[in-house]
Scaffold this active site. Structure first.
Site, PDB file in Angstrom:
ATOM      1  N   PRO A  12       0.824  -1.213   0.000  1.00 48.16           N
ATOM      2  CA  PRO A  12       0.000   0.000   0.000  1.00 48.16           C
ATOM      3  C   PRO A  12       0.853   1.256   0.000  1.00 48.16           C
ATOM      4  O   PRO A  12       1.962   1.260   0.536  1.00 48.16           O
ATOM      5  CB  PRO A  12      -0.807  -0.110   1.303  1.00 48.16           C
ATOM      6  CG  PRO A  12      -0.095  -1.111   2.141  1.00 48.16           C
ATOM      7  CD  PRO A  12       0.710  -1.989   1.234  1.00 48.16           C
ATOM      8  N   ASP A  13       0.344   2.323  -0.629  1.00 49.29           N
ATOM      9  CA  ASP A  13       1.047   3.606  -0.537  1.00 49.29           C
ATOM     10  C   ASP A  13       0.618   4.291   0.759  1.00 49.29           C
ATOM     11  O   ASP A  13      -0.021   3.667   1.613  1.00 49.29           O
ATOM     12  CB  ASP A  13       0.794   4.463  -1.787  1.00 49.29           C
ATOM     13  CG  ASP A  13      -0.670   4.812  -1.996  1.00 49.29           C
ATOM     14  OD1 ASP A  13      -1.482   4.546  -1.086  1.00 49.29           O
ATOM     15  OD2 ASP A  13      -1.017   5.359  -3.057  1.00 49.29           O
ATOM     16  N   PHE A  14       0.984   5.544   0.940  1.00 45.79           N
ATOM     17  CA  PHE A  14       0.574   6.265   2.145  1.00 45.79           C
ATOM     18  C   PHE A  14      -0.826   6.832   2.016  1.00 45.79           C
ATOM     19  O   PHE A  14      -1.674   6.654   2.866  1.00 45.79           O
ATOM     20  CB  PHE A  14       1.519   7.453   2.388  1.00 45.79           C
ATOM     21  CG  PHE A  14       2.746   7.131   3.189  1.00 45.79           C
ATOM     22  CD1 PHE A  14       2.931   5.902   3.784  1.00 45.79           C
ATOM     23  CD2 PHE A  14       3.740   8.094   3.354  1.00 45.79           C
ATOM     24  CE1 PHE A  14       4.070   5.619   4.518  1.00 45.79           C
ATOM     25  CE2 PHE A  14       4.878   7.831   4.086  1.00 45.79           C
ATOM     26  CZ  PHE A  14       5.047   6.587   4.663  1.00 45.79           C
ATOM     27  N   ARG A  15      -1.028   7.570   0.895  1.00 45.21           N
ATOM     28  CA  ARG A  15      -2.143   8.506   0.893  1.00 45.21           C
ATOM     29  C   ARG A  15      -3.325   8.133   0.025  1.00 45.21           C
ATOM     30  O   ARG A  15      -4.296   8.884  -0.008  1.00 45.21           O
ATOM     31  CB  ARG A  15      -1.635   9.902   0.501  1.00 45.21           C
ATOM     32  CG  ARG A  15      -0.651  10.441   1.510  1.00 45.21           C
ATOM     33  CD  ARG A  15      -0.029  11.753   1.120  1.00 45.21           C
ATOM     34  NE  ARG A  15       0.933  12.182   2.135  1.00 45.21           N
ATOM     35  CZ  ARG A  15       2.174  11.744   2.212  1.00 45.21           C
ATOM     36  NH1 ARG A  15       2.630  10.874   1.340  1.00 45.21           N
ATOM     37  NH2 ARG A  15       2.976  12.171   3.179  1.00 45.21           N
ATOM     38  N   ASN A  57      10.790   5.367  -2.430  1.00 45.52           N
ATOM     39  CA  ASN A  57      10.372   4.079  -1.877  1.00 45.52           C
ATOM     40  C   ASN A  57      11.484   3.415  -1.079  1.00 45.52           C
ATOM     41  O   ASN A  57      12.666   3.576  -1.374  1.00 45.52           O
ATOM     42  CB  ASN A  57       9.887   3.159  -2.999  1.00 45.52           C
ATOM     43  CG  ASN A  57       8.631   3.693  -3.636  1.00 45.52           C
ATOM     44  OD1 ASN A  57       7.992   4.568  -3.062  1.00 45.52           O
ATOM     45  ND2 ASN A  57       8.284   3.200  -4.799  1.00 45.52           N
ATOM     46  N   HIS A  75      14.772   8.223   0.584  1.00 48.70           N
ATOM     47  CA  HIS A  75      14.314   8.020   1.959  1.00 48.70           C
ATOM     48  C   HIS A  75      14.911   6.750   2.569  1.00 48.70           C
ATOM     49  O   HIS A  75      14.326   6.151   3.468  1.00 48.70           O
ATOM     50  CB  HIS A  75      12.781   7.991   2.006  1.00 48.70           C
ATOM     51  CG  HIS A  75      12.176   9.308   1.573  1.00 48.70           C
ATOM     52  ND1 HIS A  75      10.861   9.452   1.219  1.00 48.70           N
ATOM     53  CD2 HIS A  75      12.732  10.533   1.447  1.00 48.70           C
ATOM     54  CE1 HIS A  75      10.631  10.726   0.884  1.00 48.70           C
ATOM     55  NE2 HIS A  75      11.756  11.388   1.017  1.00 48.70           N
ATOM     56  N   ASP A 125      11.217   0.075  -0.528  1.00 49.47           N
ATOM     57  CA  ASP A 125      11.013  -1.358  -0.763  1.00 49.47           C
ATOM     58  C   ASP A 125      12.117  -2.004  -1.599  1.00 49.47           C
ATOM     59  O   ASP A 125      12.094  -3.227  -1.805  1.00 49.47           O
ATOM     60  CB  ASP A 125       9.638  -1.595  -1.415  1.00 49.47           C
ATOM     61  CG  ASP A 125       9.441  -0.822  -2.715  1.00 49.47           C
ATOM     62  OD1 ASP A 125      10.438  -0.566  -3.422  1.00 49.47           O
ATOM     63  OD2 ASP A 125       8.286  -0.482  -3.033  1.00 49.47           O
TER      64      ASP A 125
END
Ligand code: CNA
Length: 354
Positions: A34-37, A108, A127, A110
């Site tokens: 899932p993404d954040f927003r 990302n 990040h 991941d």
């Protein structure tokens, strides 16, 4: 065929073209992460189970120092090795094979760009990522296997030297971005790219969100996203190309136009074979997903639930605003965050946490 796609394909096909990617969580949603927003499906809409004062707390260094459990619960779920790259990740890889990829800046954590085979010197994980773990106090390292074992058992990895918490090298709100990000962007930002492809990001986290604004005026900026965002909304350029579409279906269409489809399929198949990973949560990479256009106002209309925990929600929002006011979350664009949170709250779909 869409003239914007044709234009992009023409540039990609040209010998000596230079392309930079700026990507975010939206390029990994089709992998099952899932993404954040995104309303309803985004992490921020589904964090009630972690009992946070505000959604970003799960990635906030000050909150983590006091309450590390929430992060470790999520980290166990998101840890690399459970997911395969998306079609879009492989499209970036294909740009590398065609010698047009100059750099891929990703928000990302991941590591799926690398898993798809993009070379380490071409990827900038702005990040950070799960590759490496350090004590938040004395900065001693811990190897991945030890860290994973401890987290898997439901434990909280502590530093054998000073007993501080050990967290993966992903950048939390309140922490600095890696030096590599600043160094390479210093080098790259002066370059005249032919294309800057921004994909799967809400451009809400700074300083990353400023990068598309900093590319030269001669560069054609492309946004492949389910919604418009950032500098594309605030300071649009005449030459901008907006594709409000799914990343993977766009990759498929571009590959078709470029005559790269066969190679793209081969990369995907080879990747699947190579990554014989236990319990991989692969959503089959989409071939022809609908061109989903999510307009901001239609999102609001969808499924507002009366079952929301109003008190928690209000408290969460208030805490979020208070935190932002105190500049404790400098990386977050406050107004947009609050607006997004409000929308997410309207769309909350309480899940069972599995
Ligand atoms: P975000 O704010 O959640 O935005 C994601 C954007 O992608 C939204 O605008 C969506 O509409 C859009 N989107 C979602 N799925 C698709 C799709 N299939 N095709 C096209 N567009 C899509 O995430 P950002 O990356 O902008 O925010 C930065 C945060 C997210 C960074 O700090 C990351 O570390 C963090 N994050 C990373 C991951 C990951 O590593 N996969 C997952 C969740 C969050």
């Amino acid at each position: 065929m869409d003239s914007k796609l044709e234009h992009i394909a023409q540039v990609l096909a040209k010998d000596g073209s230079k392309v930079v990617f700026f990507v975010g969580a939206g390029i990994s949603t089709n992998c099952g992460i899932p993404d954040f927003r995104s309303p309803k499906t985004g992490l921020y809409s589904n964090l009630q189970r972690l009992d946070l004062p505000f959604p970003e707390a799960v990635f906030d260094i000050d909150y983590f120092r006091e309450n590390p459990k929430a992060f470790y619960t999520l980290a166990e779920e998101m840890y690399p090795g459970k997911y395969l790259p998306s079609r879009f990740h492989y499209f970036i890889r294909l740009c590398q094979e065609k010698h047009v990829l100059k750099r891929c800046y990703t928000q990302n954590i991941d590591t799926l760009e690398r898993v798809a085979g993009v070379k380490g010197d071409l990827v900038v994980e702005a990040h950070g990522s799960f590759t490496g773990n350090h004590c938040i106090d004395c900065h001693a390292g811990m190897d991945d296997e030890t860290w994973k074992k401890l987290v898997k058992k439901g434990g909280i990895p502590k530093c054998p030297v000073c007993h501080g918490y050990v967290k993966p090298d992903i950048v939390f709100f309140g922490e600095s971005l890696p030096a590599k990000f600043f160094d390479l962007w210093d080098e790259d930002s002066g370059d005249d790219y032919d294309l800057a492809i921004v994909a799967g990001t809400s451009l809400a986290v700074y300083p990353f969100a400023t990068l598309p604004a900093e590319v030269s005026k001669s560069t054609t900026r492309v946004l492949i996203n389910k919604e418009s965002c950032g500098d594309f909304e605030e300071n649009p350029r005449d030459s901008d190309l907006l594709l409000m579409a799914d990343c993977d279906s766009t990759a498929t269409k571009l590959a078709d136009l470029l005559g790269w489809s066969e190679e793209l399929e081969e990369l995907i198949e080879a990747g699947k074979k190579k990554l014989d990973v236990e319990g991989v949560k692969v959503k089959e990479t989409v071939k022809e997903p609908p061109q989903t256009i999510v307009k901001k106002d239609t999102k609001k209309e969808s499924s507002a639930s009366p079952l929301q925990k109003a008190e928690e929600t209000a408290a969460g929002l208030a805490a979020k605003v208070a935190e932002a006011e105190k500049e404790k979350l400098p990386a977050i664009k406050k107004d947009k965050e609050v607006e997004e949170l409000t929308k997410a709250i309207e769309n909350i779909d309480i899940k069972d946490g599995n």
